[in-house]
Design a protein around this motif. Structure first.
Motif, PDB file in Angstrom:
ATOM      1  N   VAL A 116       1.018  -1.134   0.088  1.00 60.21           N
ATOM      2  CA  VAL A 116      -0.033  -0.074   0.082  1.00 60.21           C
ATOM      3  C   VAL A 116       1.073   1.272  -0.090  1.00 60.21           C
ATOM      4  O   VAL A 116       1.526   1.181   0.970  1.00 60.21           O
ATOM      5  CB  VAL A 116      -0.981   0.031   1.193  1.00 60.21           C
ATOM      6  N   GLY A 117       0.820   2.163  -1.001  1.00 58.84           N
ATOM      7  CA  GLY A 117       1.411   3.478  -1.074  1.00 58.84           C
ATOM      8  C   GLY A 117       0.940   4.613  -1.055  1.00 58.84           C
ATOM      9  O   GLY A 117      -0.429   4.569  -1.724  1.00 58.84           O
ATOM     10  N   ILE A 118       1.509   5.688  -0.757  1.00 60.03           N
ATOM     11  CA  ILE A 118       1.142   7.043  -0.696  1.00 60.03           C
ATOM     12  C   ILE A 118       2.214   7.746  -1.415  1.00 60.03           C
ATOM     13  O   ILE A 118       3.359   7.377  -0.775  1.00 60.03           O
ATOM     14  CB  ILE A 118       0.499   7.621   0.613  1.00 60.03           C
ATOM     15  N   HIS A 119       2.241   8.732  -2.042  1.00 65.83           N
ATOM     16  CA  HIS A 119       3.370   9.549  -2.422  1.00 65.83           C
ATOM     17  C   HIS A 119       2.727  10.852  -2.823  1.00 65.83           C
ATOM     18  O   HIS A 119       1.671  11.251  -3.073  1.00 65.83           O
ATOM     19  CB  HIS A 119       4.082   8.792  -3.780  1.00 65.83           C
ATOM     20  N   ASN A 120       3.642  11.922  -3.049  1.00 61.16           N
ATOM     21  CA  ASN A 120       3.409  13.017  -3.363  1.00 61.16           C
ATOM     22  C   ASN A 120       4.367  13.371  -4.595  1.00 61.16           C
ATOM     23  O   ASN A 120       5.467  13.008  -4.653  1.00 61.16           O
ATOM     24  CB  ASN A 120       3.728  14.237  -2.220  1.00 61.16           C
ATOM     25  N   GLY A 121       3.913  14.066  -5.687  1.00 62.33           N
ATOM     26  CA  GLY A 121       4.543  14.189  -6.817  1.00 62.33           C
ATOM     27  C   GLY A 121       3.737  14.046  -8.139  1.00 62.33           C
ATOM     28  O   GLY A 121       2.760  13.551  -8.004  1.00 62.33           O
ATOM     29  N   ILE A 122       4.337  14.234  -9.133  1.00 61.66           N
ATOM     30  CA  ILE A 122       3.813  13.978 -10.525  1.00 61.66           C
ATOM     31  C   ILE A 122       4.737  13.354 -11.300  1.00 61.66           C
ATOM     32  O   ILE A 122       5.908  13.821 -11.265  1.00 61.66           O
ATOM     33  CB  ILE A 122       3.261  15.196 -10.923  1.00 61.66           C
ATOM     34  N   VAL A 123       4.301  12.125 -11.921  1.00 64.61           N
ATOM     35  CA  VAL A 123       5.036  11.694 -13.020  1.00 64.61           C
ATOM     36  C   VAL A 123       4.465  12.068 -14.576  1.00 64.61           C
ATOM     37  O   VAL A 123       3.519  11.617 -14.798  1.00 64.61           O
ATOM     38  CB  VAL A 123       5.071   9.959 -12.884  1.00 64.61           C
ATOM     39  N   TYR A 124       5.243  12.736 -15.159  1.00 61.66           N
ATOM     40  CA  TYR A 124       4.600  13.286 -16.439  1.00 61.66           C
ATOM     41  C   TYR A 124       5.010  12.663 -17.540  1.00 61.66           C
ATOM     42  O   TYR A 124       4.672  12.584 -18.775  1.00 61.66           O
ATOM     43  CB  TYR A 124       5.131  14.644 -16.748  1.00 61.66           C
ATOM     44  N   ASN A 125       6.199  11.735 -17.548  1.00 58.03           N
ATOM     45  CA  ASN A 125       6.688  10.954 -18.531  1.00 58.03           C
ATOM     46  C   ASN A 125       6.326   9.357 -18.311  1.00 58.03           C
ATOM     47  O   ASN A 125       6.857   8.360 -18.697  1.00 58.03           O
ATOM     48  CB  ASN A 125       8.159  10.788 -18.662  1.00 58.03           C
ATOM     49  N   ASP A 126       5.172   9.224 -17.834  1.00 55.98           N
ATOM     50  CA  ASP A 126       4.715   7.818 -17.595  1.00 55.98           C
ATOM     51  C   ASP A 126       4.713   6.853 -19.029  1.00 55.98           C
ATOM     52  O   ASP A 126       5.120   5.728 -18.751  1.00 55.98           O
ATOM     53  CB  ASP A 126       3.463   7.708 -16.822  1.00 55.98           C
ATOM     54  N   ASP A 127       4.299   7.391 -20.091  1.00 55.20           N
ATOM     55  CA  ASP A 127       4.067   6.936 -21.068  1.00 55.20           C
ATOM     56  C   ASP A 127       5.416   6.521 -21.548  1.00 55.20           C
ATOM     57  O   ASP A 127       5.545   5.227 -22.229  1.00 55.20           O
ATOM     58  CB  ASP A 127       3.352   7.669 -22.484  1.00 55.20           C
ATOM     59  N   ASP A 128       6.432   7.370 -21.670  1.00 58.00           N
ATOM     60  CA  ASP A 128       7.785   7.056 -22.058  1.00 58.00           C
ATOM     61  C   ASP A 128       8.292   5.973 -21.169  1.00 58.00           C
ATOM     62  O   ASP A 128       8.983   4.931 -21.541  1.00 58.00           O
ATOM     63  CB  ASP A 128       8.695   8.252 -21.872  1.00 58.00           C
ATOM     64  N   LEU A 129       8.244   5.938 -19.902  1.00 54.44           N
ATOM     65  CA  LEU A 129       8.551   4.977 -18.861  1.00 54.44           C
ATOM     66  C   LEU A 129       7.848   3.215 -19.148  1.00 54.44           C
ATOM     67  O   LEU A 129       8.778   2.522 -19.260  1.00 54.44           O
ATOM     68  CB  LEU A 129       8.363   5.303 -17.383  1.00 54.44           C
ATOM     69  N   PHE A 130       6.784   3.491 -19.323  1.00 48.33           N
ATOM     70  CA  PHE A 130       6.065   2.263 -19.708  1.00 48.33           C
ATOM     71  C   PHE A 130       6.407   1.552 -20.955  1.00 48.33           C
ATOM     72  O   PHE A 130       6.749   0.379 -21.163  1.00 48.33           O
ATOM     73  CB  PHE A 130       4.531   2.295 -19.690  1.00 48.33           C
ATOM     74  N   GLY A 131       6.736   2.330 -22.004  1.00 44.90           N
ATOM     75  CA  GLY A 131       7.302   2.038 -23.344  1.00 44.90           C
ATOM     76  C   GLY A 131       8.823   1.515 -23.230  1.00 44.90           C
ATOM     77  O   GLY A 131       9.259   0.651 -23.768  1.00 44.90           O
ATOM     78  N   HIS A 132       9.623   2.330 -22.458  1.00 41.02           N
ATOM     79  CA  HIS A 132      11.214   1.973 -22.300  1.00 41.02           C
ATOM     80  C   HIS A 132      11.119   0.658 -21.780  1.00 41.02           C
ATOM     81  O   HIS A 132      12.014  -0.199 -22.036  1.00 41.02           O
ATOM     82  CB  HIS A 132      11.760   3.140 -21.680  1.00 41.02           C
ATOM     83  N   PHE A 133      10.598   0.497 -20.587  1.00 35.73           N
ATOM     84  CA  PHE A 133      10.593  -0.869 -19.743  1.00 35.73           C
ATOM     85  C   PHE A 133       9.712  -1.887 -20.166  1.00 35.73           C
ATOM     86  O   PHE A 133       9.545  -3.086 -19.668  1.00 35.73           O
ATOM     87  CB  PHE A 133      10.538  -0.617 -18.325  1.00 35.73           C
ATOM     88  N   LYS A 134       8.771  -1.616 -21.196  1.00 30.33           N
ATOM     89  CA  LYS A 134       7.870  -2.639 -21.910  1.00 30.33           C
ATOM     90  C   LYS A 134       6.958  -3.015 -20.574  1.00 30.33           C
ATOM     91  O   LYS A 134       6.544  -4.240 -20.594  1.00 30.33           O
ATOM     92  CB  LYS A 134       8.596  -3.713 -22.493  1.00 30.33           C
ATOM     93  N   TRP A 135       6.618  -2.058 -19.676  1.00 29.09           N
ATOM     94  CA  TRP A 135       5.420  -2.653 -18.552  1.00 29.09           C
ATOM     95  C   TRP A 135       4.198  -2.576 -19.109  1.00 29.09           C
ATOM     96  O   TRP A 135       3.779  -1.544 -20.132  1.00 29.09           O
ATOM     97  CB  TRP A 135       5.771  -1.520 -17.501  1.00 29.09           C
ATOM     98  N   PRO A 136       3.288  -3.463 -18.919  1.00 26.42           N
ATOM     99  CA  PRO A 136       1.889  -3.575 -19.128  1.00 26.42           C
ATOM    100  C   PRO A 136       1.296  -2.460 -18.366  1.00 26.42           C
ATOM    101  O   PRO A 136       1.377  -2.232 -17.360  1.00 26.42           O
ATOM    102  CB  PRO A 136       1.542  -4.903 -18.941  1.00 26.42           C
ATOM    103  N   ARG A 137       0.237  -1.698 -18.937  1.00 22.90           N
ATOM    104  CA  ARG A 137      -0.622  -0.871 -18.099  1.00 22.90           C
ATOM    105  C   ARG A 137      -1.668  -1.731 -17.472  1.00 22.90           C
ATOM    106  O   ARG A 137      -2.453  -2.601 -17.980  1.00 22.90           O
ATOM    107  CB  ARG A 137      -1.337   0.067 -19.200  1.00 22.90           C
ATOM    108  N   LEU A 138      -1.787  -1.307 -16.202  1.00 21.46           N
ATOM    109  CA  LEU A 138      -2.966  -2.158 -15.665  1.00 21.46           C
ATOM    110  C   LEU A 138      -4.204  -1.337 -15.815  1.00 21.46           C
ATOM    111  O   LEU A 138      -4.325  -0.049 -15.978  1.00 21.46           O
ATOM    112  CB  LEU A 138      -2.595  -1.980 -14.043  1.00 21.46           C
ATOM    113  N   ALA A 139      -5.429  -2.008 -16.025  1.00 19.72           N
ATOM    114  CA  ALA A 139      -6.795  -1.275 -16.246  1.00 19.72           C
ATOM    115  C   ALA A 139      -7.305  -0.480 -15.252  1.00 19.72           C
ATOM    116  O   ALA A 139      -6.767  -0.459 -13.899  1.00 19.72           O
ATOM    117  CB  ALA A 139      -7.719  -2.476 -16.519  1.00 19.72           C
TER     118      ALA A 139
END
Length: 104
Positions: free
Chosen positions: A81-104
């Motif tokens: 269980v996680g809580i964070h503060n902040g914003i990840v703007y390059n999430d599309d790049d990260l998912f593409g680079h690491f070939k991570w699946p997007r969860l629904a």
């Protein structure tokens, strides 16, 4: 105390509020909703008498609709269980680079 903390944290955002409660036996429960903290807290009779730990999070939506509770904190993944503060703007790049699946 929950009401005071929730109200003070609304300056961080009013699009969603969530809380994780952990009791003395290590059992945890997450509650979250696309509501400002003042409404979220008023609609509940407290965190429960057995809550030992209760991190509270308020959110200003930047990415992901708050109506989709998967976007609101606390975020659950398996037994984490996680809580964070902040914003990840390059999430599309990260998912593409690491070939991570997007969860629904």
């Amino acid at each position: 105390m929950t009401q005071v903390l929730g109200h003070e944290m609304m300056s961080r955002g009013t699009d969603a509020t969530g809380v994780l409660t952990v009791d003395f036996k290590g059992r945890w429960r997450v509650r979250k909703k696309d509501l400002p903290a003042s409404v979220f807290i008023a609609g509940r009779a407290g965190l429960g008498k057995r809550a030992q730990t209760a991190p509270i999070h308020t959110r200003a939506a930047t990415q992901g609709r708050p109506e989709d509770n998967n976007n609101n904190h606390p975020i659950i993944h398996g037994s984490i269980v996680g809580i964070h503060n902040g914003i990840v703007y390059n999430d599309d790049d990260l998912f593409g680079h690491f070939k991570w699946p997007r969860l629904a």
